[in-house]
Design a protein around this motif. Sequence first.
Motif, short mmCIF file in Angstrom:
data_model
loop_
_atom_site.label_atom_id
_atom_site.label_comp_id
_atom_site.label_asym_id
_atom_site.label_seq_id
_atom_site.Cartn_x
_atom_site.Cartn_y
_atom_site.Cartn_z
N GLY A 1 0.82 -1.21 0.00
CA GLY A 1 0.00 0.00 0.00
C GLY A 1 0.85 1.25 0.00
N ARG A 2 1.90 1.25 0.82
CA ARG A 2 2.76 2.43 0.90
C ARG A 2 3.58 2.61 -0.38
N GLU A 3 4.19 1.53 -0.86
CA GLU A 3 5.08 1.66 -2.03
C GLU A 3 4.30 1.90 -3.31
N ALA A 4 3.28 1.07 -3.57
CA ALA A 4 2.59 1.12 -4.86
C ALA A 4 1.58 2.25 -4.94
N LEU A 5 0.87 2.51 -3.86
CA LEU A 5 -0.24 3.47 -3.93
C LEU A 5 0.11 4.84 -3.35
N LEU A 6 0.94 4.87 -2.31
CA LEU A 6 1.26 6.13 -1.66
C LEU A 6 2.65 6.65 -2.03
N GLY A 7 3.36 5.87 -2.84
CA GLY A 7 4.66 6.34 -3.31
C GLY A 7 5.72 6.43 -2.23
N ASP A 8 5.54 5.69 -1.12
CA ASP A 8 6.49 5.74 -0.02
C ASP A 8 7.51 4.62 -0.18
N THR A 9 8.65 4.93 -0.79
CA THR A 9 9.71 3.94 -0.99
C THR A 9 10.90 4.25 -0.09
N GLY B 1 -2.66 14.81 4.10
CA GLY B 1 -2.37 14.74 5.51
C GLY B 1 -0.92 14.36 5.77
N PRO B 2 -0.55 14.25 7.05
CA PRO B 2 0.83 13.91 7.41
C PRO B 2 1.23 12.57 6.84
N ALA B 3 2.54 12.37 6.66
CA ALA B 3 3.03 11.14 6.06
C ALA B 3 2.57 9.91 6.82
N ALA B 4 2.56 9.99 8.14
CA ALA B 4 2.17 8.82 8.94
C ALA B 4 0.71 8.45 8.73
N LYS B 5 -0.08 9.41 8.27
CA LYS B 5 -1.50 9.15 8.02
C LYS B 5 -1.84 9.44 6.56
N ALA B 6 -0.93 9.13 5.66
CA ALA B 6 -1.11 9.42 4.24
C ALA B 6 -2.35 8.72 3.71
N ARG B 7 -3.08 9.41 2.89
CA ARG B 7 -4.31 8.86 2.34
C ARG B 7 -4.43 9.24 0.87
N LEU C 1 -6.33 -3.53 -2.36
CA LEU C 1 -5.03 -3.36 -1.72
C LEU C 1 -5.08 -2.17 -0.76
N TYR C 2 -5.68 -1.07 -1.20
CA TYR C 2 -5.73 0.13 -0.36
C TYR C 2 -6.57 -0.09 0.89
N MET C 3 -7.72 -0.72 0.73
CA MET C 3 -8.57 -0.96 1.90
C MET C 3 -7.90 -1.92 2.87
N ARG C 4 -7.21 -2.92 2.36
CA ARG C 4 -6.48 -3.84 3.24
C ARG C 4 -5.30 -3.13 3.90
N TYR C 5 -4.69 -2.19 3.20
CA TYR C 5 -3.62 -1.38 3.79
C TYR C 5 -4.16 -0.58 4.98
N LEU C 6 -5.29 0.10 4.76
CA LEU C 6 -5.87 0.89 5.84
C LEU C 6 -6.22 0.00 7.04
N TYR C 7 -6.86 -1.12 6.75
CA TYR C 7 -7.31 -2.01 7.82
C TYR C 7 -6.14 -2.62 8.58
N SER C 8 -5.16 -3.14 7.84
CA SER C 8 -4.03 -3.79 8.52
C SER C 8 -3.18 -2.77 9.27
N SER C 9 -3.06 -1.56 8.74
CA SER C 9 -2.30 -0.51 9.44
C SER C 9 -2.95 -0.18 10.77
N GLU C 10 -4.28 -0.05 10.75
CA GLU C 10 -5.01 0.32 11.97
C GLU C 10 -5.05 -0.83 12.98
N LYS C 11 -5.29 -2.05 12.50
CA LYS C 11 -5.51 -3.17 13.42
C LYS C 11 -4.23 -3.87 13.84
#
Length: 551
Positions: free
Chosen positions: A363-371, A391-397, A413-423
Amino acid sequence: MVISSVENASKLDAAEVRALIGGAGLSLSDRVFEDWRIILGAFDDAAQLFLKEDDGLPVPNPALYIRTDVHIPQEQDSDKGGWATRCTIKSTTPKSALLAGRTVAIKDNIAVAGVRVTNGLAPVNGEWVPSYDATVVTRILDAGGIVTGKAACENACMEPVSNTSYTGAVHNPYADNYTCGGSSSGSGRLVATGAVDIALGADQGGSIRIPAALCGIVGLKPTWGLVPYTGILGLQSVIDHVGPMTKTVRDNALLLEAIAGPDGIDDRQPAFMAPGSLQFVSGLDEFLAAGAGKPRDQVLKGFKVGVLKEGFAGKRVNSCVAKACRSAVAGLEALGAEVVEVSVPDHEKACLAWLCAMPLRGGREALLGDTTGRKQLEMTDRGAKAAPAMGPAAKARLSQDVFDSLSPGGQNLYMRYLYSSEKYGASLHAKCTNILRKATQAYDAVLASVDVMVMPTVPFPALSFPKLAGDGPLEPLTYALGMVDNTAQFNSTGHPALSFPVGFVPAADNPAIKLPTGLQIVARRFDDLTCYKIAAEWEQSNDWKTLVFGN
């Protein structure tokens, strides 16, 4: 740790520091607060200085690499969806004749200077036209290859089917309205139809091998790290692979030889590979020449082929596909190979672990560009086009527009990223990483007793494009369920995996339509040549297009 000089440093705005501290749930005294305004101000001065600097993107010399006729093809010129963009690019001074005169299609997640990269996505935030070539593109041009366009790829490279790309559906070369597989769908079709001689695909869960199997061509996911991924949009660095898609095994070896080896940029790669280990064409030619003087039932003598029990036993394996693959295995045995059954009981679990390991980093690499944390070429010219985070990098959306532009696979992928990050935070990813290491050891143990493992590449024939009711994600996400059952594991383990065509099977929804199917060969890491040797001997002894397997 040293900090940049605080002399003449800017003093960060107090409100900005209060927001930062409050958002982190911290509390600071007034005296300490003022120090941080100075320290962070000095850091920001340095940051602003570097953000303005030229970061040395590798722009090619236009006099050495000539680019002409860059255009978006009309529907009638797209080879039924295969092309995303057309062009003609060649080197005026190639360094070798390895690919002399060969026409090449480049998957549309790979940077080619002066040519748009869609990555299968609508240009919600503007079109990205890179100023540089991926390493593999430069190597193709230096070997005398001629790039004739960008091959369509599926939406964000996250679909195993071929009806999700922004540039349009890609039809199977043997039946309109059937999938080519994905995500390297255009590459599979263009090679199969003869629109190009060879093509590049990229593979994170089967995206080279699935289209190869369903389009009737040869596709290799090389050993992880054998080929540089520099200048290519990825999904997750530990599963990213780029590799050759061709009509024949020898052509596959030819393209692999042109693109393999360290480039000194991509941290997926060893720093050094012995030049002799990269001579795939001569290695294959010498092996085939030696076999030419032997009886046909002796050419694979000394090779031990392990038939992976679980690869044939999955609940989604089509009986005709299994029959075609077992016939191909019998053909290997007839050529002198010893054939035995092998087992990796956690084969299916390894695929599930790949799925669960993907969201956090993917989620971070492919969708949010965080490499961040990588040593590689950062494609800074893509900028906000890659991931307009809010928003801030730690809460990038992602913005709503970008989310809506994603196909169900990308949204999933994005929804699973959000869910797994939170849980789960990092805990699920860490656990799955260790489980995948255990799975790698299990495959290694089998490969210590056999030269290769074999199994169906895709468990079933190409599917027809779905006629889905409603707009929900469930139906499109489940209609191709099982397509990666035998492929995704080897993205995580890094073993080389080759798919080659072994015959035709009936379409599941229309027995009158015959579609290609493929056998997958998996070898030890950095033993890609063994995959070629075994597949090439079978290829020389069989005309796969004459083989039809029914119930």
